[in-house]
Scaffold this active site. Structure first.
Site, short mmCIF file in Angstrom:
data_model
loop_
_atom_site.label_atom_id
_atom_site.label_comp_id
_atom_site.label_asym_id
_atom_site.label_seq_id
_atom_site.Cartn_x
_atom_site.Cartn_y
_atom_site.Cartn_z
N ARG A 24 0.81 -1.23 0.00
CA ARG A 24 0.00 0.00 0.00
C ARG A 24 0.84 1.27 0.00
O ARG A 24 0.35 2.34 0.32
CB ARG A 24 -0.95 0.00 1.21
CG ARG A 24 -1.95 -1.14 1.13
CD ARG A 24 -2.89 -1.18 2.30
NE ARG A 24 -3.50 -2.49 2.45
CZ ARG A 24 -4.51 -2.93 1.71
NH1 ARG A 24 -5.05 -2.18 0.78
NH2 ARG A 24 -4.99 -4.16 1.90
N HIS A 54 2.85 -11.05 -5.48
CA HIS A 54 1.68 -10.27 -5.90
C HIS A 54 2.08 -8.80 -5.91
O HIS A 54 2.72 -8.34 -4.98
CB HIS A 54 0.51 -10.51 -4.95
CG HIS A 54 -0.81 -10.04 -5.50
ND1 HIS A 54 -1.08 -8.71 -5.77
CD2 HIS A 54 -1.93 -10.72 -5.87
CE1 HIS A 54 -2.30 -8.61 -6.26
NE2 HIS A 54 -2.84 -9.81 -6.34
N TYR A 57 -1.07 -2.92 -4.67
CA TYR A 57 -2.45 -2.55 -5.00
C TYR A 57 -2.53 -1.15 -5.61
O TYR A 57 -3.56 -0.77 -6.17
CB TYR A 57 -3.32 -2.60 -3.74
CG TYR A 57 -3.48 -3.99 -3.17
CD1 TYR A 57 -3.67 -5.08 -4.01
CD2 TYR A 57 -3.44 -4.22 -1.81
CE1 TYR A 57 -3.81 -6.36 -3.51
CE2 TYR A 57 -3.57 -5.51 -1.28
CZ TYR A 57 -3.76 -6.57 -2.14
OH TYR A 57 -3.90 -7.84 -1.64
N HIS A 94 -2.82 -7.10 -11.10
CA HIS A 94 -4.14 -6.68 -11.54
C HIS A 94 -3.95 -5.75 -12.73
O HIS A 94 -3.25 -4.74 -12.61
CB HIS A 94 -4.87 -5.95 -10.41
CG HIS A 94 -5.12 -6.81 -9.20
ND1 HIS A 94 -5.69 -6.34 -8.06
CD2 HIS A 94 -4.88 -8.13 -8.98
CE1 HIS A 94 -5.78 -7.32 -7.17
NE2 HIS A 94 -5.29 -8.41 -7.71
N GLU A 131 -4.00 -11.22 -13.66
CA GLU A 131 -5.04 -11.90 -12.88
C GLU A 131 -6.42 -11.52 -13.41
O GLU A 131 -6.71 -10.34 -13.65
CB GLU A 131 -4.93 -11.51 -11.40
CG GLU A 131 -5.98 -12.22 -10.54
CD GLU A 131 -5.78 -12.03 -9.04
OE1 GLU A 131 -4.86 -11.29 -8.65
OE2 GLU A 131 -6.57 -12.61 -8.28
N ASP A 165 -8.35 -16.57 -10.71
CA ASP A 165 -8.88 -16.48 -9.34
C ASP A 165 -10.33 -16.94 -9.41
O ASP A 165 -11.15 -16.35 -10.13
CB ASP A 165 -8.76 -15.03 -8.85
CG ASP A 165 -9.23 -14.86 -7.41
OD1 ASP A 165 -10.34 -15.31 -7.09
OD2 ASP A 165 -8.50 -14.22 -6.62
N HIS A 168 -12.96 -14.33 -8.30
CA HIS A 168 -13.10 -13.26 -9.28
C HIS A 168 -13.86 -13.75 -10.51
O HIS A 168 -14.73 -13.05 -11.03
CB HIS A 168 -11.72 -12.76 -9.73
CG HIS A 168 -10.92 -12.11 -8.63
ND1 HIS A 168 -9.65 -11.62 -8.84
CD2 HIS A 168 -11.21 -11.86 -7.34
CE1 HIS A 168 -9.19 -11.11 -7.70
NE2 HIS A 168 -10.11 -11.24 -6.77
N HIS A 202 -5.60 -18.88 -8.02
CA HIS A 202 -6.02 -18.36 -6.72
C HIS A 202 -7.31 -19.08 -6.35
O HIS A 202 -8.34 -18.88 -6.99
CB HIS A 202 -6.26 -16.84 -6.79
CG HIS A 202 -5.00 -16.03 -6.77
ND1 HIS A 202 -4.99 -14.67 -6.94
CD2 HIS A 202 -3.72 -16.41 -6.56
CE1 HIS A 202 -3.75 -14.24 -6.85
NE2 HIS A 202 -2.95 -15.26 -6.62
N ASP A 215 -15.66 -8.01 -5.43
CA ASP A 215 -14.53 -8.85 -5.04
C ASP A 215 -14.55 -9.11 -3.53
O ASP A 215 -14.06 -8.30 -2.76
CB ASP A 215 -13.24 -8.13 -5.47
CG ASP A 215 -12.00 -8.94 -5.16
OD1 ASP A 215 -12.11 -10.09 -4.69
OD2 ASP A 215 -10.89 -8.42 -5.40
N HIS A 217 -13.79 -12.36 -0.90
CA HIS A 217 -13.37 -13.77 -0.77
C HIS A 217 -14.05 -14.44 0.42
O HIS A 217 -14.34 -13.81 1.42
CB HIS A 217 -11.85 -13.85 -0.60
CG HIS A 217 -11.09 -13.29 -1.77
ND1 HIS A 217 -9.74 -13.44 -1.92
CD2 HIS A 217 -11.49 -12.57 -2.84
CE1 HIS A 217 -9.35 -12.84 -3.04
NE2 HIS A 217 -10.39 -12.29 -3.61
N GLU A 245 -6.36 -17.12 -0.83
CA GLU A 245 -6.37 -15.71 -0.41
C GLU A 245 -7.61 -15.46 0.45
O GLU A 245 -8.28 -14.46 0.31
CB GLU A 245 -6.39 -14.78 -1.63
CG GLU A 245 -5.17 -14.91 -2.50
CD GLU A 245 -5.24 -14.00 -3.72
OE1 GLU A 245 -4.28 -13.26 -3.97
OE2 GLU A 245 -6.28 -14.04 -4.41
MN MN Z 1 -6.53 -13.21 -6.36
ZN ZN Z 2 -4.86 -10.21 -6.87
MN MN Z 3 -9.82 -10.49 -4.79
#
Ligand code: MN
Ligand code: ZN
Ligand code: MN
Length: 273
Positions: A24, A54, A57, A94, A131, A165, A168, A202, A215, A217, A245
């Site tokens: 972040r 990964h 973000y 992403h 992804e 994923d 997703h 994922h 999104d 999980h 995840e």
């Molecule tokens: Mn993912």
């Molecule tokens: Zn991701």
């Molecule tokens: Mn996600």
């Protein structure tokens, strides 16, 4: 960073996904020599060979704002360089969000960004795994065709791969509500990006129903992805790293949720259908 390896070992996993920097923050201090050495030592001692990174973000290669795009490219270059010194073969990312300029323009920007990134880092081995996303807001990459477009249009497609994923994909509208649906999804993968492009799975359940484009999980078997759909996909992608995840809290029975989720998946794989 090596704590991630120890934690994975403790949970009896043979693969792990890490962030190579604070996910972040834009600025990241360079990796220290000692930390790199410790990382490699722990790779050896734990025997964990499948490591996935990964990306941050904050990165948005599709942003209509030039300064954000430039910062994103710079940070993504840093991400690849970190993977290279840490010997991490796969970097999940992403694709980005177009923020109103439209999907086509957004996808074009992503392609151009990757061409610049690749030119800057010739001969790097780390593969970018685009992804599939849930399609929240103006997010791109929620269809296999978006991912295919990026791969087919970059100058160096051999440096591109895909991460599927399951949460997703369902939220984006793909049918993972049963075994037949999951087999159909595999056919769609074969008809677009090709199954061999998929290098990371994922494995997440989804708190939201199919097509909701949100999104969220959920633990395996507790959401809207069908149990048999998980089995079909885990079998189809047998030899690639499968990453949970899902929330890392304690399950009601006192065990770590990761342990419970892995057990659920292993049970699913055993059942003959
Ligand atoms: Mn993912
Ligand atoms: Zn991701
Ligand atoms: Mn996600």
């Amino acid at each position: 960073m090596y704590n991630a390896l120890l934690e994975a070992e403790r949970l009896e996993m043979d693969c792990v996904q890490v962030f190579t920097k604070n996910q972040r923050q834009w600025a990241a201090p360079p990796l220290k020599k000692d930390d790199i050495a410790l990382w490699h030592e722990h790779r050896q001692s734990t025997g964990i060979q499948h490591v996935v990174s990964h990306d941050s973000y904050l990165i948005n290669l599709a942003s209509p704002k030039r300064d954000v795009r430039e910062k994103s490219i710079k940070l993504y270059i840093d991400e690849i360089e970190r993977c290279e010194v840490l010997d991490i073969p796969h970097l999940v990312m992403h694709p980005g969000a177009h923020l109103g300029i439209g999907e086509e323009k957004g996808l074009d920007r992503i392609v151009k960004a990757f061409d610049r990134i690749h030119q800057k880092l010739p001969d790097y081995r780390t593969l970018t795994c685009l992804e599939i996303t849930a399609g929240q807001g103006t997010t791109l990459g929620y269809t296999l065709e978006h991912l295919q477009f990026i791969i087919e249009n970059v100058d160096e497609p051999d440096r591109m791969a895909v991460c599927i994923d399951t949460a997703h994909a369902l939220a984006a509208g793909y049918d993972l509500t049963g075994a037949a649906g999951a087999r159909g999804f595999l056919k769609q993968i074969d008809a677009t990006i090709g199954r061999d492009r998929v290098k990371v799975l994922h494995v997440n359940d989804s708190k939201v129903e199919r097509g909701k484009r949100v999104d969220r999980h959920e633990h395996i078997g507790h959401g809207y992805v069908d149990r048999e759909a998980f089995a079909v996909l885990c079998r189809a992608f047998k030899s690639i790293p499968k990453i949970l995840e899902t929330p890392k809290a304690e399950a009601p029975d006192g065990r770590p949720w990761d342990t419970v989720n892995i057990e659920t998946l292993q049970e699913l794989m055993k059942t003959k259908r």
